[in-house]
Design an enzyme around this catalytic site. Structure first.
Site, PDB file in Angstrom:
ATOM      1  NE  ARG A 271      -0.633   1.619   3.943  1.00  0.00           N
ATOM      2  CZ  ARG A 271       0.372   2.314   4.127  1.00  0.00           C
ATOM      3  NH1 ARG A 271       1.496   1.489   4.550  1.00  0.00           N
ATOM      4  NH2 ARG A 271       0.273   3.584   4.048  1.00  0.00           N
TER       5      ARG A 271
ATOM      6  NE  ARG B 276      -6.309   0.675  -1.868  1.00  0.00           N
ATOM      7  CZ  ARG B 276      -6.065   1.262  -0.859  1.00  0.00           C
ATOM      8  NH1 ARG B 276      -4.597   1.460  -0.591  1.00  0.00           N
ATOM      9  NH2 ARG B 276      -6.713   1.911  -0.283  1.00  0.00           N
TER      10      ARG B 276
ATOM     11  CG  ASP C 257      -3.636   7.606  -1.245  1.00  0.00           C
ATOM     12  OD1 ASP C 257      -3.346   6.438  -1.662  1.00  0.00           O
ATOM     13  OD2 ASP C 257      -3.622   8.091   0.039  1.00  0.00           O
TER      14      ASP C 257
END
Length: 382
Positions: A64, A98, A253
């Site tokens: 991640r 994602r 992100d």
């Protein structure tokens, strides 16, 4: 306030944790990942032999963090190519694993483009696979270098905003070497301050519901011998009110063209608190996280995580008898619905500065971000 109760680890080991690496055993190339869902209880590695295994690792958060997802995506395309799988199919699956994290798709496209370019030039499948792997390795190196430059620029900005040192920094989620080819994004700035003797305290949000702060940031801070204190997310307000926070440093992100910042859910409330208490709110992220094709925060697709992450708690490596959906211990009545966005979006007017490897952007404007991206492209072009 709470300094006398804070824990400062004595372990001076570096934080160069092998979060991801490419290996070539006799049975064929593999991508090896440090399983972040098992930390801090134990350091266990996952071995991915194909793209579907990597997709599952990404979705389960075994791997991640925006920059590392880009690296993983590039290696995933290379893995498919080297092992003779359908590269386009692997790329599509990886890029969509994602949706909010833009670096993942950037990394996938970079390796896929290298593969396509090699074939277009008349190369065979072996040469095209080698080109994809070279692109992934280059991205890995570039991210490590970017991490170091972000630390330099971020520390310089902190010293400018907060002369005299003794910084008390609040951070959210995990932004260290576990998310990067180097020492991270926001965490790398705090680590640089620590090494220069200018970090008084690192305040670490737990980051619920999956506790990336408690499990991962505290783990990295302890390994680095940093003075840190863990707090629940909802205790941050009282910390600001007590005057115990000098700056907030977070990662990102996705950063849109107008400077809106998507980051782990809980970041936006910190920005509001920081503005009210006149505390700098600083975002640290590589240029690859800036998405000029997404106009603003309202255009960001925010990933919705499973409800059981909220209605259950899971302790690493603790077996649970009769576990259901998420394998955890229920903390809410059966059938409870949960609202569980993975990210929230902070508007640019609440962001003091965005620090990239190309320097700091402040004030945050669309024009300034576009210039940073253009400068990065010029540097890359040589």
């Amino acid at each position: 306030m709470a300094d006398q109760y804070a824990y400062s680890g004595d372990d001076k080991r570096p934080t160069e944790i092998p979060a991801i690496r490419w290996e070539e055993p006799p049975e064929g190339p593999v991508l090896v990942l440090l399983d972040q869902t098992r930390l801090p209880a134990e350091e266990v590695e996952l071995v991915c032999t194909d793209a579907p295994a990597l997709v599952e690792a990404i979705r389960s958060l075994a791997v991640r963090g925006a920059p590392l997802l880009g690296i993983a995506g590039a290696y995933g395309v290379a893995l498919a190519a080297v092992r003779g799988f359908d590269v386009d199919e692997a790329a599509a699956a990886l890029a969509s694993a994602r949706p909010t994290a833009v670096n993942l798709a950037v990394g996938v496209r970079r390796a896929q483009s290298a593969h396509e370019a090699a074939l277009a030039k008349g190369g065979d499948v072996r040469q095209a696979a080698a080109a994809a792997l070279a692109a992934a390795r280059q991205l890995h190196r570039e991210d490590a270098e970017a991490s170091g430059r972000m630390a330099e620029h971020g520390l310089a900005l902190l010293d400018e905003l907060l002369p005299g040192g003794g910084h008390r920094i609040l951070t959210h989620c995990n932004t260290g070497s576990l998310v990067s080819g180097g020492e991270g994004t926001a965490f790398s700035v705090a680590l640089a301050a620590h090494r220069m003797g200018r970090l008084r305290r690192l305040w670490v949000d737990e980051t619920r519901p999956l506790l990336q702060g408690a499990r991962l940031t505290a783990y990295e801070a302890a390994r680095s011998g940093m003075a840190y204190t863990l707090l629940t997310d909802n205790a941050a307000g009282s910390l600001f009110a007590a005057g115990e926070v000098d700056a907030v440093l977070i990662g990102a992100d996705r950063i849109t063209a107008d400077g809106s910042v998507a980051n782990k859910v809980g970041s936006y409330p910190l920005a509001v608190l920081a503005r009210y208490h006149h505390v700098p709110f600083i975002v640290v992220a590589p240029v690859t996280t800036v998405d000029l094709d997404t106009a603003d925060g309202a255009s960001i697709e925010v990933e919705q995580r499973p409800g059981h992450e909220v209605t259950e708690v899971v302790a690493p490596q603790v077996p649970v008898a009769g576990a259901e959906a998420g394998g955890g211990i229920p903390v809410a009545p059966l059938g409870t619905q949960a609202y569980n966005p993975a990210f929230d979006v902070t508007p640019p007017e609440l962001v003091t500065a965005i620090v990239t490897e190309e320097g700091a952007v402040s004030p945050v404007t669309a024009e300034a971000l576009a210039e940073v991206c253009a400068r990065s492209r010029r540097v890359a072009a040589g």
